[in-house]
Design an enzyme around this catalytic site. Structure first.
Site, PDB file in Angstrom:
ATOM      1  N   GLY A  11       0.830  -1.053  -0.101  1.00  0.00           N
ATOM      2  CA  GLY A  11       0.042   0.059   0.138  1.00  0.00           C
ATOM      3  C   GLY A  11       1.076   1.277   0.165  1.00  0.00           C
ATOM      4  N   TYR A 161     -14.905  -0.060   8.583  1.00  0.00           N
ATOM      5  CA  TYR A 161     -13.652  -0.188   8.560  1.00  0.00           C
ATOM      6  C   TYR A 161     -13.167  -0.568  10.043  1.00  0.00           C
ATOM      7  CZ  TYR A 161      -9.105   2.459   9.139  1.00  0.00           C
ATOM      8  OH  TYR A 161      -7.699   2.837   9.357  1.00  0.00           O
ATOM      9  N   THR A 164     -13.270  -4.370  10.393  1.00  0.00           N
ATOM     10  CA  THR A 164     -12.037  -5.003   9.827  1.00  0.00           C
ATOM     11  C   THR A 164     -10.712  -4.952  10.525  1.00  0.00           C
ATOM     12  OG1 THR A 164     -11.602  -3.123   8.278  1.00  0.00           O
ATOM     13  CG2 THR A 164     -13.182  -4.517   7.307  1.00  0.00           C
ATOM     14  N   LYS A 165     -10.799  -3.707  10.968  1.00  0.00           N
ATOM     15  CA  LYS A 165      -9.353  -3.575  11.847  1.00  0.00           C
ATOM     16  C   LYS A 165      -9.552  -4.329  13.350  1.00  0.00           C
ATOM     17  CE  LYS A 165      -7.070  -0.540   9.155  1.00  0.00           C
ATOM     18  NZ  LYS A 165      -5.905  -1.023   8.510  1.00  0.00           N
TER      19      LYS A 165
HETATM   20  N1  LIG Z   1      -3.923   8.211   8.443  1.00  0.00           N
HETATM   21  C1  LIG Z   1      -4.585   7.763   9.793  1.00  0.00           C
HETATM   22  O1  LIG Z   1      -5.108   8.697  10.280  1.00  0.00           O
HETATM   23  C2  LIG Z   1      -4.522   6.116   9.993  1.00  0.00           C
HETATM   24  C3  LIG Z   1      -4.794   5.888  11.378  1.00  0.00           C
HETATM   25  C4  LIG Z   1      -4.849   4.491  11.658  1.00  0.00           C
HETATM   26  C5  LIG Z   1      -4.445   3.732  10.603  1.00  0.00           C
HETATM   27  N2  LIG Z   1      -4.319   3.978   9.288  1.00  0.00           N
HETATM   28  C6  LIG Z   1      -4.094   2.646   8.721  1.00  0.00           C
HETATM   29  O2  LIG Z   1      -2.584   2.995   7.950  1.00  0.00           O
HETATM   30  C7  LIG Z   1      -2.531   2.426   6.523  1.00  0.00           C
HETATM   31  C8  LIG Z   1      -2.010   3.624   5.702  1.00  0.00           C
HETATM   32  O3  LIG Z   1      -3.092   4.660   5.494  1.00  0.00           O
HETATM   33  P1  LIG Z   1      -2.601   5.934   4.952  1.00  0.00           P
HETATM   34  O4  LIG Z   1      -3.650   6.972   5.991  1.00  0.00           O
HETATM   35  O5  LIG Z   1      -1.434   6.144   4.750  1.00  0.00           O
HETATM   36  O6  LIG Z   1      -3.537   6.103   3.516  1.00  0.00           O
HETATM   37  P2  LIG Z   1      -3.172   5.788   2.048  1.00  0.00           P
HETATM   38  O7  LIG Z   1      -2.014   6.402   1.672  1.00  0.00           O
HETATM   39  O8  LIG Z   1      -4.550   5.686   1.257  1.00  0.00           O
HETATM   40  O9  LIG Z   1      -2.631   4.336   2.308  1.00  0.00           O
HETATM   41  C9  LIG Z   1      -3.586   3.033   1.824  1.00  0.00           C
HETATM   42  C10 LIG Z   1      -2.941   2.244   0.744  1.00  0.00           C
HETATM   43  O10 LIG Z   1      -3.477   1.201   0.503  1.00  0.00           O
HETATM   44  C11 LIG Z   1      -3.403   0.731  -0.928  1.00  0.00           C
HETATM   45  N3  LIG Z   1      -4.459  -0.384  -1.012  1.00  0.00           N
HETATM   46  C12 LIG Z   1      -5.758  -0.159  -1.139  1.00  0.00           C
HETATM   47  N4  LIG Z   1      -6.038  -1.318  -1.558  1.00  0.00           N
HETATM   48  C13 LIG Z   1      -5.198  -2.148  -2.012  1.00  0.00           C
HETATM   49  C14 LIG Z   1      -5.034  -3.310  -2.625  1.00  0.00           C
HETATM   50  N5  LIG Z   1      -6.004  -4.319  -3.006  1.00  0.00           N
HETATM   51  N6  LIG Z   1      -3.880  -3.814  -2.813  1.00  0.00           N
HETATM   52  C15 LIG Z   1      -2.625  -3.076  -2.641  1.00  0.00           C
HETATM   53  N7  LIG Z   1      -2.716  -1.913  -1.991  1.00  0.00           N
HETATM   54  C16 LIG Z   1      -3.927  -1.316  -1.636  1.00  0.00           C
HETATM   55  C17 LIG Z   1      -3.526   2.072  -1.492  1.00  0.00           C
HETATM   56  O11 LIG Z   1      -3.269   2.174  -2.725  1.00  0.00           O
HETATM   57  P3  LIG Z   1      -3.985   2.268  -3.977  1.00  0.00           P
HETATM   58  O12 LIG Z   1      -3.503   3.690  -4.600  1.00  0.00           O
HETATM   59  O13 LIG Z   1      -3.872   1.129  -4.852  1.00  0.00           O
HETATM   60  O14 LIG Z   1      -5.522   2.553  -3.632  1.00  0.00           O
HETATM   61  C18 LIG Z   1      -2.607   3.249  -0.507  1.00  0.00           C
HETATM   62  O15 LIG Z   1      -1.723   3.227  -0.906  1.00  0.00           O
HETATM   63  C19 LIG Z   1      -4.164   1.761   6.427  1.00  0.00           C
HETATM   64  O16 LIG Z   1      -3.997   0.471   6.593  1.00  0.00           O
HETATM   65  C20 LIG Z   1      -4.898   2.660   7.433  1.00  0.00           C
HETATM   66  O17 LIG Z   1      -5.909   1.939   7.667  1.00  0.00           O
HETATM   67  C21 LIG Z   1      -4.245   5.257   9.110  1.00  0.00           C
END
Ligand SMILES: NC(=O)c1ccc[n+]([C@@H]2O[C@H](COP(=O)([O-])OP(=O)(O)OC[C@H]3O[C@@H](n4cnc5c(N)ncnc54)[C@H](OP(=O)(O)O)[C@@H]3O)[C@@H](O)[C@H]2O)c1
Length: 239
Positions: A11, A161, A164-165
């Site tokens: 991701g 969401y 799932t977590k």
């Molecule tokens: N930001 C926060 O406040 C926060 C808080 C708690 C937890 N998190 C967790 O942190 C992680 C990263 O989140 P982020 O905030 O950095 O957002 P993000 O940049 O949107 O990261 C999510 C990534 O997952 C990828 N993805 C989605 N479906 C996929 C698939 N089928 N195969 C491969 N890659 C896939 C997306 O790529 P595509 O371009 O392909 O869609 C994207 O690069 C996530 O698991 C999120 O739940 C974030």
């Protein structure tokens, strides 16, 4: 077999995302890093900025996952770190009764089964490492105890969401049990509310460099460190 520590992160398609920041920090710590996402062009562009390896990977596609595992086995012979960072389906203001079943299925397929698929396919390579580490990037939304985002806080929505977590955390516990006699440690981490989308800092999100530190902490825990836990900033979070 490569002597450098090899880390694989899912991701990583956005420069503002936690995956990219995690890759950057691991690279600075001396790891050889492979970053992945569905759209190869996006990953490649990011990889070039920090001199890491780019690969295409869709974690919902068995064949895509298997192909990558095969490639890493052939090229490197082992894997030291798997960061299951890919995650999506943030159903802000959602409610369980109005959630669309297809959306729920897709969310489970990515946020839970995506990590599960990755671990099943890469566990043989992680076993070949002296200190295999699996980090499942979870969320406070999957915790009962988190006072702000948690499942039991009635002001917090994101039901699909969050569930799932919650399930991802359950997977972490069950795998830690199964892997307890190996050198592999597996933990869930919550990066905390992190500014990976523009404007969220105005609502209290912390810098991405700080959010990624929770992940780095779990990657770099020592051999006598915990397995099967749920952490933010290296501190235990309640389930
Ligand atoms: N930001 C926060 O406040 C926060 C808080 C708690 C937890 N998190 C967790 O942190 C992680 C990263 O989140 P982020 O905030 O950095 O957002 P993000 O940049 O949107 O990261 C999510 C990534 O997952 C990828 N993805 C989605 N479906 C996929 C698939 N089928 N195969 C491969 N890659 C896939 C997306 O790529 P595509 O371009 O392909 O869609 C994207 O690069 C996530 O698991 C999120 O739940 C974030």
């Amino acid at each position: 077999m490569t002597s450098e520590k090899l880390a694989l992160i899912t991701g990583v398609s956005r420069e503002m995302g936690l995956g990219y920041e995690t890759a950057k920090q691991l690279k600075e710590l001396g790891y050889k890093v492979i970053i992945t996402a569905r759209e190869f062009e996006k990953v490649k562009e990011l990889a070039e900025k920090i001199n890491v390896i780019a690969m295409a990977l869709d974690i919902t596609d068995d064949q895509s996952v298997e192909q990558l595992a095969h490639y890493i086995e052939k090229q490197f012979g082992k894997l030291d770190v798997l960061v299951n960072n890919a995650g999506a389906f943030f159903d802000q203001d959602g409610e369980p009764l109005s959630a669309d079943i297809q959306f729920i299925k897709e969310a489970i397929d990515t946020n839970l089964l995506g990590a599960w698929r990755m671990i099943k396919s890469f566990e043989p390579l992680l076993r070949k490492s002296e200190n295999g580490r699996i980090v499942n990037v979870s969320s406070g939304a999957g915790s009962f105890g988190d006072p702000v985002f948690g499942l039991a806080n009635h002001f917090s929505k994101v039901p699909v969401y969050g569930i799932t977590k919650l399930a991802l955390n359950g997977l972490t516990v069950k795998l830690a049990r199964q892997l307890k006699d190996t050198k592999i440690k597996i933990n869930s981490v919550d990066p905390g509310f992190t500014a990976t989308y523009a404007g969220t800092e105005n609502y209290g999100a912390r810098p991405v460099s700080e959010g990624a530190k929770s992940v780095i902490w779990a990657v770099t825990i020592p051999d006598n460190g915990p397995s099967g836990g749920f952490f933010r900033d290296g501190e235990t979070l309640s389930w």
